[in-house]
Design a protein around this motif. Structure first.
Motif, short mmCIF file in Angstrom:
data_model
loop_
_atom_site.label_atom_id
_atom_site.label_comp_id
_atom_site.label_asym_id
_atom_site.label_seq_id
_atom_site.Cartn_x
_atom_site.Cartn_y
_atom_site.Cartn_z
N GLY A 117 -31.10 -3.54 3.15
CA GLY A 117 -30.65 -4.82 2.59
C GLY A 117 -31.53 -5.25 1.44
O GLY A 117 -31.06 -5.72 0.40
N GLY B 77 -31.01 3.59 8.07
CA GLY B 77 -31.00 2.57 7.02
C GLY B 77 -32.28 2.58 6.20
O GLY B 77 -32.25 2.43 4.97
N MET C 142 -26.07 -2.28 5.19
CA MET C 142 -26.52 -3.59 4.70
C MET C 142 -27.23 -4.39 5.79
O MET C 142 -28.07 -5.23 5.50
CB MET C 142 -25.34 -4.40 4.16
CG MET C 142 -24.79 -3.89 2.85
SD MET C 142 -26.00 -3.80 1.52
CE MET C 142 -26.27 -5.52 1.15
N ALA C 143 -26.88 -4.10 7.06
CA ALA C 143 -27.50 -4.84 8.17
C ALA C 143 -28.95 -4.39 8.40
O ALA C 143 -29.72 -5.07 9.06
CB ALA C 143 -26.68 -4.64 9.44
N HIS C 144 -29.32 -3.24 7.84
CA HIS C 144 -30.70 -2.78 8.03
C HIS C 144 -31.62 -3.56 7.08
O HIS C 144 -31.34 -3.64 5.87
CB HIS C 144 -30.82 -1.28 7.77
CG HIS C 144 -32.14 -0.75 8.21
ND1 HIS C 144 -33.28 -0.85 7.43
CD2 HIS C 144 -32.54 -0.17 9.36
CE1 HIS C 144 -34.31 -0.34 8.09
NE2 HIS C 144 -33.89 0.08 9.26
N PRO C 145 -32.73 -4.14 7.59
CA PRO C 145 -33.55 -5.01 6.72
C PRO C 145 -34.09 -4.31 5.48
O PRO C 145 -34.14 -4.93 4.40
CB PRO C 145 -34.69 -5.46 7.64
CG PRO C 145 -34.62 -4.63 8.86
CD PRO C 145 -33.22 -4.10 8.97
N LYS D 138 -20.86 0.78 5.14
CA LYS D 138 -21.52 -0.12 4.18
C LYS D 138 -22.16 -1.29 4.93
O LYS D 138 -23.30 -1.66 4.66
CB LYS D 138 -20.51 -0.66 3.16
CG LYS D 138 -20.08 0.35 2.13
CD LYS D 138 -19.13 -0.29 1.13
CE LYS D 138 -18.65 0.73 0.12
NZ LYS D 138 -17.61 0.20 -0.78
N GLU D 139 -21.39 -1.85 5.90
CA GLU D 139 -21.90 -3.01 6.66
C GLU D 139 -23.12 -2.59 7.47
O GLU D 139 -24.10 -3.30 7.56
CB GLU D 139 -20.84 -3.57 7.61
CG GLU D 139 -19.74 -4.38 6.94
CD GLU D 139 -18.76 -3.49 6.19
OE1 GLU D 139 -18.59 -2.31 6.62
OE2 GLU D 139 -18.19 -3.92 5.18
N THR E 193 -38.05 -9.53 -0.10
CA THR E 193 -37.34 -10.24 -1.17
C THR E 193 -37.88 -11.66 -1.30
O THR E 193 -38.09 -12.16 -2.42
CB THR E 193 -35.82 -10.29 -0.84
OG1 THR E 193 -35.42 -9.00 -0.40
CG2 THR E 193 -35.00 -10.72 -2.01
N ALA F 159 -30.86 -3.03 -1.54
CA ALA F 159 -29.54 -3.33 -2.10
C ALA F 159 -29.58 -4.64 -2.88
O ALA F 159 -28.97 -4.75 -3.95
CB ALA F 159 -28.50 -3.39 -0.98
N ARG F 160 -30.33 -5.64 -2.37
CA ARG F 160 -30.43 -6.92 -3.10
C ARG F 160 -31.15 -6.72 -4.43
O ARG F 160 -30.78 -7.28 -5.45
CB ARG F 160 -31.16 -7.97 -2.25
CG ARG F 160 -30.23 -8.64 -1.22
CD ARG F 160 -30.90 -9.85 -0.59
NE ARG F 160 -32.06 -9.50 0.20
CZ ARG F 160 -32.01 -9.06 1.46
NH1 ARG F 160 -30.86 -8.91 2.07
NH2 ARG F 160 -33.12 -8.76 2.12
#
Ligand code: NAD
Length: 420
Positions: free
Chosen positions: A12, A85, A6-9, A2-3, A325, A15-16
């Motif tokens: 991320g 990612g 999430m670290a992939h831009p 998961k981490e 984002t 996911a946001r």
């Protein structure tokens, strides 16, 4: 994992967007978790002999975001920046897109980290064939159906059909979509994504009370999506004033003849040095005054740097994830740009892929007119639903489109329950 994701831009960012929409929908924690994470993340190595005799090993990926609503559907990308990612993010967006369009598919995406521009046809064929054979245990017309994306095309799909069919012992046309028409591809599939982008952009113009014949457009990317978006916009009466691709950018405020750009690109491999326009800095092109801006190339090209400077009235997101984002927040705050969000804007591709799959399962062929008419009906319905939701709930078009897709997936998850 998961981490790591999430670290992939790009993941991320996806996911946001999901989290924000899940908050809006008040999704419970258990459904939220089950909806957010991909079902399968497959990584393979692809060794091939290069033309110079060297052996090179490429990495290939396929992410199947969800199988709850049907087989996964989504493109295969050949590009030097492909990473797990990124592919996972693209598969997530495909999932919401299929659900928004009410197609019986989950989302998938695949990719190979390679530079197709520096590879021969033989090398590309070998990468495609080996990738397909590594994926054989995970794909099929009822499990996972791929399609072209950046750096791949109908020839790639023909090779994939051949590998799968050779193993099956008979032709299985439903294994991929975006195939050549004489290999049971669908009429209208090549133009579908760009046609849909142009169709939705003109609906957005109407919402903004701008007449097509007075409107101008700038298109970033002149591949499958960008070229047909530009061509269809010009056929709808919109004046295309700027076009860019990896070779450069061209601009002519009096209008560019898009048909002539097709000929120039076929002869020269890119838009650079097109005689009917001036060259312009590609970044500068994006912030020129126009009615419709169509990013149709890469992710994250509308950023916090250029978002405040945009001079368009409609932002038609033909590419997947073109707006960061931060840029999204700026555009929402500005309130003067009508956004056609990616999962709606480029949904013409997967919708006609769905038509192709249905025709393949039925061994039937529809005419291009039939395909494009059905496509426009479905896109118009989705556009109106997004507008209705955005107006009713007081949210942005992006949140509205995502909410409609995510809710559909969440409802099916709840109905099916948790196994075991
Ligand atoms: P493609 O490979 O056919 O074309 C990509 C284009 O982008 C090329 O013209 C290339 O020169 C250009 N490009 C690359 N880097 C660039 C840069 N830095 N600046 C400007 N231009 C650049 O790919 P495609 O199939 O047209 O896909 C484009 C986008 O649309 C991708 O985000 C893809 O995921 C999305 N999309 C494609 C489809 C489809 O049916 N092909 C469907 C839905 C979404």
């Amino acid at each position: 994992m998961k981490e790591q994701l999430m670290a992939h831009p790009v993941f991320g960012m996806a996911a946001r967007q999901f989290d924000r929409t899940a908050d809006h929908l008040n999704l419970t924690e258990d459904v939220r978790e089950r909806c957010k994470w991909p079902k399968r993340l497959i990584t393979v190595t692809i060794p091939i002999k290069r033309d110079n005799g060297d052996t090179e090993v490429f990495f290939g990926y396929r992410v199947q975001h969800h199988l709850s609503r049907g087989p996964v559907k989504g493109g295969l990308r050949f590009h030097p920046n492909v990473e797990l990612g990124e592919v996972a993010a693209l598969s997530m967006w495909m999932n919401w897109k299929c659900a928004l369009m009410e197609l019986p598919f989950g989302g998938g995406k695949g990719g190979v980290t390679c530079d197709p521009r520096s590879m021969s046809q033989r090398e590309l064929e070998n990468v495609t064939r080996r990738y397909t054979s590594e994926m054989l245990p995970f794909i099929g017309p009822e499990t996972d159906v791929m399609a072209p994306d950046m750096g791949t095309n109908e020839q790639t799909m023909a090779w994939m059909t051949d590998v799968y069919s050779t193993h099956a012992g008979h032709l299985v046309p439903g294994i991929v979509t975006g195939k050549p028409v004489n290999l049971q591809g669908s009429q209208g599939r090549t133009v579908a994504t760009g046609h849909g982008v142009a169709f939705l952009a003109t609906r957005a113009l109407t919402k903004c009370k701008i007449k097509h014949e007075n409107a101008t457009a700038i298109v970033q990317g002149f591949g499958n999506v960008g070229s047909y978006a530009a061509l269809t916009l010009s056929r709808f009466g919109v004046k295309v004033i700027g076009i860019s691709d990896i070779t450069g950018a061209i601009f002519n405020e009096n209008g560019i003849k898009v048909e002539d750009v097709f000929d120039h690109v076929a002869a020269n491999g890119g838009v650079k040095d097109f005689a009917g326009a001036d060259s312009i800095d590609p970044e500068e092109m994006l912030v020129q005054k126009c009615d419709v801006l169509v990013p149709a190339a890469l992710e994250r090209v509308i950023t916090e740097e250029n978002a405040p400077k945009l001079q368009c009235r409609v932002l038609a997101e033909a590419a997947n994830g073109p707006t960061t984002t931060q840029a999204d927040a700026i555009i929402e705050e500005r309130g003067d740009i009508f956004l056609v969000p990616d999962i709606l804007c480029n949904a013409g591709g997967v919708t006609v892929s769905y038509f192709e799959w249905v025709q393949n399962l039925q061994r039937f062929q529809w005419s291009e007119q039939e395909v494009l008419t059905k496509l426009e009906t479905m896109l118009a319905k989705a556009f109106d639903r997004v507008q209705w939701f955005a107006d009713k709930q007081g949210v942005s078009n992006r949140v509205a489109a995502l909410a409609l897709g995510i809710k559909e997936v969440a409802d099916v998850k709840k109905q099916r329950g948790l196994f075991p």
